[in-house]
Design a protein around this motif. Structure first.
Motif: not given
Length: 311
Positions: A96-109
């Motif tokens: 699930n690419t969208k989920l993986e991108v989401t849980w990567t970007i949110i902690p990074l930001v």
């Protein structure tokens, strides 16, 4: 001929539930952030508001993540748990690419927001000056330039196992630190033995003191009162006793104290670890190995540790 299955519309009920849950979580996180201000001693330096705001931000973000995760787990346990005898695996979500991108970007930001805010706070504090190493036996104060924007100082802060000594520009020595309110004060931090730490909770400032180095450090007290200076670095058996008072007073009261102290002869200063060490010796010097406390510093004003402090 087959007809395509009609596309399902958005789950309005789920969207409403998630939106309400997020709103409640934001409200609780904001309340936690505001509550965090009451966990500290009074703000007694110009640095304190910045540090408290940073802590409140981190408390709010941490609360939002904590209550969000635990709330989600509680929802699953209550409404989406498997049957009593269901031992099958859950639905696969791998890929699930969208989920993986989401849980990567949110902690990074989130990390970048906290880091950026922290760097801005550190720039505003402007407490730490240069540090110079010196050879044992030489005069370290000759190496240190004075803080150009300081109003008072430099005041030499000498840490030992286990006592504090403060030497003012006119040569007055004390066991309690006296400071004028609303004046930027420059310190020269030194240790005569091991690592110590200059920590005043009401100021929200802490600086490690490293043997063989002289460190320039500046702060501005903003509230009159008696505040506690603590050695926050483990420095041996009696380091918890290595405390003294910081007395913040008006500029006139500070000048009067300096004048009165200069007329007093040198006498032994505070030696808070000595009583515990003497009791240990009287009991046969048993227990973990330790070193005897350094002799009490000779000072003009030893202070009065019996007077209660404000924070």
């Amino acid at each position: 001929m087959t007809t395509a299955a009609p596309k399902k519309g958005p789950n309005i009920a789920a969207i409403v539930i998630i939106a309400v849950a997020v709103a409640i979580n934001l409200l609780v996180a904001r309340l936690m952030a505001n509550w965090s201000y009451s966990w500290f001693p009074p703000q007694a330096s110009s640095a304190a508001p910045y540090v408290d705001d940073l802590f409140a931000l981190e408390t709010g973000i941490g609360s939002f993540i904590f209550f969000g995760c635990t709330g989600f787990m509680g929802w699953v346990l209550l409404f989406n748990r498997a049957g009593k005898y269901d031992e099958s695996d859950g639905a696969p979500i791998e890929g699930n690419t969208k989920l993986e991108v989401t849980w990567t970007i949110i902690p990074l930001v989130t990390v970048f927001v906290i880091a950026t805010y922290s760097m801005n706070v550190n720039m505003k504090l402007q407490t730490l000056g240069p540090k110079h190493k010196y050879a044992i036996g030489s005069d370290p104060t000759a190496l240190m330039e004075i803080d150009p924007i300081a109003d008072v100082g430099p005041i030499d802060v000498i840490a030992r196992q286990w006592s504090w000594e403060f030497i003012y520009p006119d040569g007055v020595r004390s066991s309690e630190l006296h400071l004028p309110v609303d004046q930027r004060v420059n310190f020269r931090l030194m240790s005569e033995d091991v690592l110590h730490s200059f920590y005043v909770p009401a100021f929200r400032l802490k600086q490690d003191i490293i043997p063989g180095s002289i460190i320039s450090y500046s702060l501005t007290p903003t509230q009159e009162g008696r505040f506690r200076l603590r050695d926050a670095m483990f420095s041996g058996a009696y380091f918890s006793q290595n405390q003294t008072n910081v007395i913040v007073e008006s500029e006139q009261a500070y000048a009067d104290w300096l004048k009165a102290a200069a007329g007093q002869p040198l006498q032994p200063g505070l030696d808070p670890g000595r009583a515990l060490y003497d009791r240990r010796i009287a009991r046969g010097d048993k227990g973990w190995a330790t070193v005897p406390p350094a002799p009490a510093p000779m000072v003009n004003d030893p202070g009065d540790p019996s007077i209660p402090h404000d924070a």
